[in-house]
Design an enzyme around this catalytic site. Sequence first.
Site, PDB file in Angstrom:
ATOM      1  N   GLY A 111       0.740  -1.100   0.088  1.00  9.59           N
ATOM      2  CA  GLY A 111      -0.034  -0.071  -0.093  1.00  9.59           C
ATOM      3  C   GLY A 111       0.861   1.387  -0.089  1.00  9.59           C
ATOM      4  O   GLY A 111       2.016   1.291  -0.235  1.00  9.59           O
ATOM      5  N   ASN A 112       0.341   2.325   0.257  1.00  9.81           N
ATOM      6  CA  ASN A 112       0.951   3.502   0.397  1.00  9.81           C
ATOM      7  C   ASN A 112       0.434   4.371   1.229  1.00  9.81           C
ATOM      8  O   ASN A 112      -0.710   4.206   2.038  1.00  9.81           O
ATOM      9  CB  ASN A 112       1.219   4.255  -0.817  1.00  9.81           C
ATOM     10  CG  ASN A 112      -0.180   4.616  -1.665  1.00  9.81           C
ATOM     11  OD1 ASN A 112      -0.839   5.360  -1.019  1.00  9.81           O
ATOM     12  ND2 ASN A 112      -0.601   3.981  -2.832  1.00  9.81           N
ATOM     13  N   HIS A 113       1.020   5.730   1.788  1.00  4.31           N
ATOM     14  CA  HIS A 113       0.654   6.633   2.723  1.00  4.31           C
ATOM     15  C   HIS A 113      -0.445   7.485   2.398  1.00  4.31           C
ATOM     16  O   HIS A 113      -1.032   8.347   3.240  1.00  4.31           O
ATOM     17  CB  HIS A 113       1.646   7.322   3.338  1.00  4.31           C
ATOM     18  CG  HIS A 113       2.755   6.487   3.822  1.00  4.31           C
ATOM     19  ND1 HIS A 113       2.555   5.561   5.186  1.00  4.31           N
ATOM     20  CD2 HIS A 113       3.936   6.325   3.553  1.00  4.31           C
ATOM     21  CE1 HIS A 113       3.510   5.142   5.337  1.00  4.31           C
ATOM     22  NE2 HIS A 113       4.458   5.350   4.629  1.00  4.31           N
TER      23      HIS A 113
END
Length: 402
Positions: free
Chosen positions: A212-214
């Site tokens: 995922g990412n932020h």
Amino acid sequence: MLKGKRILLGVTGSIAAYKSVWLVRSLVKEGAEVKVIMTPSATDFITPLTLSVVSGNPVYLKPYNPDTGEWHSHIDLGFWADIFLIGPATANTIGKMAHGVADNLLLTTYLSARCPVMVAPAMDVDMFRSKPHQDNLKILAERNCIILNSPEGDLASGLTGEGRFLEPEEIIYELKNYFARFPEKKTKIAGKKILITAGPTFEPIDPVRYIGNHSSGKMGVALAEKAVQMGAEVVLILGPTSVKPVPGKIEVIHVTTAEEMYKAAKTHFPVTDIAIMAAAVADFTPTETFNRKVKRGKEDLVLRLKPTRDIAAMLGKQKHTNQLIVGFALESNDEIENARKKLVRKNLDFIVLNSLNDDQAGFGYDTNKITILDKSGNQKEYPLKSKSEVAGDILSYLQEQI
Ligand code: CTP
């Protein structure tokens, strides 16, 4: 505030149904246009004649008029209304709404309503507190229904506690609050269909892990809310995030993976006027997903990744002359040059650049600092602002392009 608003009132079989007479009268006095649907059991408590007289419109009881055979389209009622207010709403109707039961006109109208839905529950305290009812309320809230408070008070059963149907003036206050949040303005994007992608995507590795990412989705959600305030019809394709758009006028499609976001965008783009690609879509996804949790071992674990589909570029290829696409670029170096390349490569109309070198801007923050670059070679830099203000700047820029 309620003048000219079209309010569809759904009345169900609660003793509090008598209050709906006063509610309708007060709404009409405020200048609203009111149509009423009653469930069969609501008619045990008050007569359709009363509500028809106070609303000035026929009351809808069945999908058709038994005397003439004339069909009362549940779809038309949902299209007509600016809001569908269901109140008093019994535990029975709320339960049926939560589980897709469609055995009366109120419920079929709810299932097909495109307008926002507000629910004002009314029931006895123990019923109100019961787990099934609380679960059903949660389901409706997750589906973007606006659930009004059921405050403590004297109940028809003789008990005291939660579950009381709000007084008509309290409901009118809630309606005014709702419409104040979505004032109608004559803007260039009023009536336009806007598709917004927002948030991250999660690419599963196994049942418990993902890539995922932020991204928090805050920028995309702020854009969706602002666009609705400006009169646009918004479809928000939202990746996994805890940010919740204000319930009501935004059609939210929840997705998890880049592929799901791609499919939803592809489906909606043909009927879209403007697409805003604010999502931080994963660029790679595992070539295979493990069905079982991968166990720790002594050896290195090698994951093979394949590129995901570029949603913005795909829409850019399909774009007609009357459609606009806005992209985002998050860059750490050679920002302007990289953003310009993306603008051209994805056939965008303009691109909103965030630099990873700016403090308090981008992922997770409530503020953002942007530069807009358009296809005619213009460039405009903005100072650090709240994401809601930045959304306003982006949509103002957009209006200049229409
Ligand atoms: N985008 C998209 N689908 C993808 C990747 C990106 O729709 N699979 C969109 C983003 O929503 C954004 C724009 O394309 O509007 C640019 O995203 P970005 O990640 O900066 O660009 P990439 O093409 O992925 O390039 P890179 O990550 O290599 O800089």
